[in-house]
Design a protein around this motif. Structure first.
Motif, PDB file in Angstrom:
ATOM      1  N   GLY A 341       0.812  -1.319  -0.056  1.00 42.31           N
ATOM      2  CA  GLY A 341      -0.500  -0.039  -0.128  1.00 42.31           C
ATOM      3  C   GLY A 341       0.412   1.209  -0.177  1.00 42.31           C
ATOM      4  O   GLY A 341       0.068   2.449  -0.126  1.00 42.31           O
ATOM      5  N   ARG A 342       1.720   1.139   0.032  1.00 47.30           N
ATOM      6  CA  ARG A 342       3.416   1.849  -0.208  1.00 47.30           C
ATOM      7  C   ARG A 342       2.967   3.112  -1.370  1.00 47.30           C
ATOM      8  O   ARG A 342       3.815   3.743  -1.588  1.00 47.30           O
ATOM      9  N   THR A 343       2.738   2.052  -2.561  1.00 45.02           N
ATOM     10  CA  THR A 343       3.153   2.643  -3.605  1.00 45.02           C
ATOM     11  C   THR A 343       0.857   2.566  -4.052  1.00 45.02           C
ATOM     12  O   THR A 343       0.240   1.570  -4.057  1.00 45.02           O
ATOM     13  N   GLY A 344       1.020   3.526  -5.671  1.00 44.02           N
ATOM     14  CA  GLY A 344      -0.326   3.429  -6.227  1.00 44.02           C
ATOM     15  C   GLY A 344      -1.805   3.825  -5.285  1.00 44.02           C
ATOM     16  O   GLY A 344      -1.916   3.355  -5.205  1.00 44.02           O
ATOM     17  N   ARG A 345      -0.799   4.852  -4.788  1.00 41.50           N
ATOM     18  CA  ARG A 345      -1.567   6.044  -3.759  1.00 41.50           C
ATOM     19  C   ARG A 345      -2.564   7.320  -4.734  1.00 41.50           C
ATOM     20  O   ARG A 345      -1.334   7.751  -5.188  1.00 41.50           O
ATOM     21  N   ALA A 346      -3.386   7.607  -4.464  1.00 44.38           N
ATOM     22  CA  ALA A 346      -3.875   8.752  -4.211  1.00 44.38           C
ATOM     23  C   ALA A 346      -4.493   8.011  -6.340  1.00 44.38           C
ATOM     24  O   ALA A 346      -4.098   9.200  -6.817  1.00 44.38           O
ATOM     25  N   GLY A 347      -4.950   6.785  -6.349  1.00 38.79           N
ATOM     26  CA  GLY A 347      -5.052   6.832  -7.720  1.00 38.79           C
ATOM     27  C   GLY A 347      -4.173   6.287  -8.705  1.00 38.79           C
ATOM     28  O   GLY A 347      -4.167   6.245  -9.979  1.00 38.79           O
ATOM     29  N   ARG A 348      -2.628   6.740  -8.138  1.00 36.72           N
ATOM     30  CA  ARG A 348      -1.460   6.214  -8.724  1.00 36.72           C
ATOM     31  C   ARG A 348      -1.503   4.611  -9.357  1.00 36.72           C
ATOM     32  O   ARG A 348      -1.823   3.819  -8.436  1.00 36.72           O
ATOM     33  N   SER A 349      -0.417   4.761 -10.745  1.00 37.96           N
ATOM     34  CA  SER A 349      -0.154   3.042 -10.675  1.00 37.96           C
ATOM     35  C   SER A 349       1.210   2.822  -9.854  1.00 37.96           C
ATOM     36  O   SER A 349       2.010   3.743  -9.544  1.00 37.96           O
ATOM     37  N   GLY A 350       1.117   1.665  -9.533  1.00 42.34           N
ATOM     38  CA  GLY A 350       2.234   1.707  -8.559  1.00 42.34           C
ATOM     39  C   GLY A 350       2.522  -0.270  -9.249  1.00 42.34           C
ATOM     40  O   GLY A 350       1.881  -0.929  -9.628  1.00 42.34           O
ATOM     41  N   LYS A 351       4.035  -0.476  -8.979  1.00 45.31           N
ATOM     42  CA  LYS A 351       4.028  -2.509  -8.842  1.00 45.31           C
ATOM     43  C   LYS A 351       4.947  -2.579  -7.583  1.00 45.31           C
ATOM     44  O   LYS A 351       5.872  -2.298  -7.210  1.00 45.31           O
ATOM     45  N   ALA A 352       4.111  -3.756  -6.642  1.00 42.28           N
ATOM     46  CA  ALA A 352       4.911  -4.636  -5.753  1.00 42.28           C
ATOM     47  C   ALA A 352       5.755  -5.997  -6.309  1.00 42.28           C
ATOM     48  O   ALA A 352       4.689  -7.104  -6.877  1.00 42.28           O
ATOM     49  N   ILE A 353       6.320  -5.798  -5.930  1.00 33.03           N
ATOM     50  CA  ILE A 353       7.425  -7.243  -6.254  1.00 33.03           C
ATOM     51  C   ILE A 353       7.688  -7.790  -5.243  1.00 33.03           C
ATOM     52  O   ILE A 353       8.651  -7.563  -4.597  1.00 33.03           O
ATOM     53  N   MET A 354       7.965  -9.480  -5.085  1.00 36.46           N
ATOM     54  CA  MET A 354       7.929 -10.330  -3.628  1.00 36.46           C
ATOM     55  C   MET A 354       9.759 -11.022  -4.021  1.00 36.46           C
ATOM     56  O   MET A 354       8.380 -11.972  -5.581  1.00 36.46           O
ATOM     57  N   PHE A 355      10.137 -11.634  -3.490  1.00 32.11           N
ATOM     58  CA  PHE A 355      11.090 -12.293  -3.389  1.00 32.11           C
ATOM     59  C   PHE A 355      10.954 -13.670  -2.761  1.00 32.11           C
ATOM     60  O   PHE A 355      10.592 -13.566  -1.514  1.00 32.11           O
ATOM     61  N   ALA A 356      10.443 -14.939  -3.394  1.00 30.68           N
ATOM     62  CA  ALA A 356       9.886 -15.822  -1.887  1.00 30.68           C
ATOM     63  C   ALA A 356      10.652 -17.383  -2.438  1.00 30.68           C
ATOM     64  O   ALA A 356      11.202 -17.565  -3.121  1.00 30.68           O
ATOM     65  N   THR A 357      11.390 -17.987  -1.183  1.00 31.29           N
ATOM     66  CA  THR A 357      12.065 -19.007  -1.986  1.00 31.29           C
ATOM     67  C   THR A 357      11.287 -19.925  -0.996  1.00 31.29           C
ATOM     68  O   THR A 357      10.491 -20.146  -0.240  1.00 31.29           O
ATOM     69  N   PRO A 358      11.342 -21.524  -1.489  1.00 28.80           N
ATOM     70  CA  PRO A 358      10.783 -22.112  -0.749  1.00 28.80           C
ATOM     71  C   PRO A 358      10.188 -21.955   0.638  1.00 28.80           C
ATOM     72  O   PRO A 358       9.190 -22.818   0.953  1.00 28.80           O
ATOM     73  N   ALA A 359      11.289 -22.216   1.372  1.00 34.96           N
ATOM     74  CA  ALA A 359      11.349 -21.826   2.867  1.00 34.96           C
ATOM     75  C   ALA A 359      10.070 -21.017   3.048  1.00 34.96           C
ATOM     76  O   ALA A 359       9.401 -21.156   4.619  1.00 34.96           O
ATOM     77  N   GLU A 360       9.813 -20.703   2.578  1.00 31.61           N
ATOM     78  CA  GLU A 360       9.014 -18.925   2.965  1.00 31.61           C
ATOM     79  C   GLU A 360       7.357 -19.370   2.175  1.00 31.61           C
ATOM     80  O   GLU A 360       6.260 -18.588   2.413  1.00 31.61           O
ATOM     81  N   GLY A 361       7.307 -20.640   1.519  1.00 27.89           N
ATOM     82  CA  GLY A 361       6.173 -21.023   1.057  1.00 27.89           C
ATOM     83  C   GLY A 361       4.880 -20.907   1.517  1.00 27.89           C
ATOM     84  O   GLY A 361       3.804 -20.822   1.324  1.00 27.89           O
ATOM     85  N   LYS A 362       4.540 -21.024   3.152  1.00 25.15           N
ATOM     86  CA  LYS A 362       3.667 -21.561   3.948  1.00 25.15           C
ATOM     87  C   LYS A 362       3.115 -20.105   3.834  1.00 25.15           C
ATOM     88  O   LYS A 362       2.282 -19.487   4.243  1.00 25.15           O
TER      89      LYS A 362
END
Length: 503
Positions: A341-362
């Protein structure tokens, strides 16, 4: 379409709002402001970036426009979970009260008690504080809460999740029972329903979006990384982060990088700086003055990458953040909504990218269950392996020779030294045959003449007493195995064991 002029706000407040560039309220503002102006308790639930702060600031200052504060007895109280969020509420207060004569005090840690005491002593209409610092002032006898007419708990779920329940309950017990209470949050977990039922009296519930939803203007993406060893996962993520930044190119004007641990915040910030990226860390262990300078620099565009813990996930309003990178998958699924929610505020467009490993699957599964949707995986991504990670420890090759251990602790054994020395001193000498091979040798390979042997190794004179070192050498020569060599290759070394005994 509803406008601020139709909500019943004070004309001077509407003027300040118009001068700030706003004409139409957001859904949460349109639903909460009229109820708050009527004196009702309000439970506001809306996704991050929808204007919850103005939803309580505007009606609060309208209700406080008439009246006067008394020393050490604030007329209203706003509780915030973090210093940064409290400072942002104070900025909103200054913006919307520019045409009203209302006073405020900001009570947060990392600031001198003396300056805050001076403000409280003069009397304030609005007191904005974090729970810990507020109770510190109260216990020092510098503050009374019996005059509080309006009490606001901002980011209520976060306040409770962070372990502030005892402090919140105590603060509520210090305020009048007739107070008006406003709760605002992005999520409202079922386990805190009991708390809200205790604190609020017949509240007006304003929910403009399904709980824990993300703005539709945010493009979400997950980059899955596979590491065979856990100790290389962090290095892989750092390389993947840099590769993703390069992939986004000029579209990535600025970004917030979220980490779960404070130590990782420092490491990632140093790694980005090492590779030429303009980055700085922010977390709870830093001095408040440094945190403030870093945030101000990021807001003003002087800093491209802000590497942060969840201290920056709640309520911070930096309108033009183009990207949010989640270095770690958050362990609490609700935090994912706040982070992106820190991006795409006040009607602007934004992009959120997350890095995940198998250990973080749950944790990733819990987030998708909360969102009731599958987060898209990056298409055509370059899979990063631990072998290419610059920070990953190098593994020894299986083909590489392994060092030989010796009892003496030296790099080579005595026998290895002797063999090496013999090969250098007498390269033309024949190799030593095995005992079985020596017995099969023809008689022509017999021992040289006694005189030759005597000439090679003359016996010591009987009248000379052998020295200690000589006695040790003699004892060594009596052994069957060859322990060492001299400057030449003795002739007896080529003899078999039986032939040496016979001689």
């Amino acid at each position: 379409m509803t406008k601020f002029t139709e909500l019943g706000l004070d004309p001077k407040v509407v003027q300040a709002v118009t001068e700030a560039g706003y004409e139409t309220p957001t859904p949460i503002q349109a639903g909460a402001i009229p109820a708050a102006l009527q004196g009702q308790d309000v439970l506001g639930i809306a996704q991050t970036g929808t204007g919850k702060t103005a939803s309580f600031v505007l009606p609060m200052i309208t209700l406080l426009a008439k009246g006067r504060a008394r020393a050490r007895m604030p007329r209203s109280l706003v509780l915030c979970p973090t210093r940064e969020l409290a400072a942002q509420v104070a900025e909103n207060f200054d913006t919307y009260t520019k045409h009203l004569k209302l006073t405020k005090a900001l009570l947060i840690g990392g600031v001198s008690f003396k300056e805050q005491d001076q403000l409280i002593d003069r009397g304030v209409d609005v007191l904005i504080a974090t729970p810990g610092r507020l109770l510190d002032h109260f216990e020092r006898g510098k503050l009374l809460l019996t005059g509080v007419q309006i009490m606001v708990v901002d980011e209520a779920d976060r306040m409770l999740d962070m372990g502030f329940i005892p402090d919140i309950e105590r603060i509520f017990s210090l305020t009048p029972f007739t107070r008006q209470t406003l709760f605002f949050s992005a999520t409202m977990a079922p386990e805190i329903e009991r708390i809200t039922n205790t604190f609020l009296s017949n509240p007006k519930k304003v929910e403009v979006a399904r709980q824990a939803t993300a703005s539709e203007t945010i493009a979400q993406e997950v980059i899955e990384l596979k590491a065979s060893r856990r100790d290389t996962a962090a290095a892989m993520k750092r390389e993947a982060l840099r590769a993703t930044i390069e992939r986004e190119g000029e579209a990535c004007k600025n970004a917030i990088v979220f980490c779960n641990r404070k130590t990782d915040v420092d490491i990632v910030a140093k790694s980005l700086k090492k590779y030429g990226y303009d980055a700085a860390p922010i977390h709870g262990d830093l001095e408040q003055s440094q945190r403030t300078r870093t945030l101000d620099l990021f807001r003003e565009g002087g800093l491209r990458f802000l590497v942060a813990s969840d201290v920056a996930a709640r309520g911070l309003d930096v309108p033009a953040v183009s990207h949010v990178f989640q270095f770690d998958v958050p362990t609490h699924s609700e935090d994912y909504v706040h982070r992106i929610g820190r991006t795409g505020r006040a009607g602007r467009s934004g992009k959120a990218i997350m890095f995940a490993t198998p250990a973080e699957g749950k944790y990733l599964d819990a987030i998708e269950k909360l969102l009731e949707r599958t987060i898209p995986r990056a298409e055509g991504q370059a899979m990063v392996s631990e072998d290419s990670a610059p920070d990953a420890p190098a593994e020894a090759s299986d083909d590489a020779p392994k060092p030989r251990r010796t009892r003496g602790g030296r790099g080579r054994s005595r026998k290895a030294d002797a063999e090496g020395q013999g090969s250098e001193q007498a390269p033309a000498a024949a190799p030593t045959p095995a005992p079985a091979e020596a017995e099969a040798m023809p008689e022509t390979a017999a021992e040289p003449a006694p005189e030759a042997k005597t000439a090679d190794a003359p016996a010591p004179r009987s009248e000379d007493k052998p020295r200690r070192g000589q006695r040790q050498d003699n004892r060594r020569n009596d052994r069957d195995a060859v322990v060492g060599m001299g400057d030449h290759l003795p002739s007896f070394i080529a003899l078999s064991l039986d032939e040496r005994r016979a001689g």
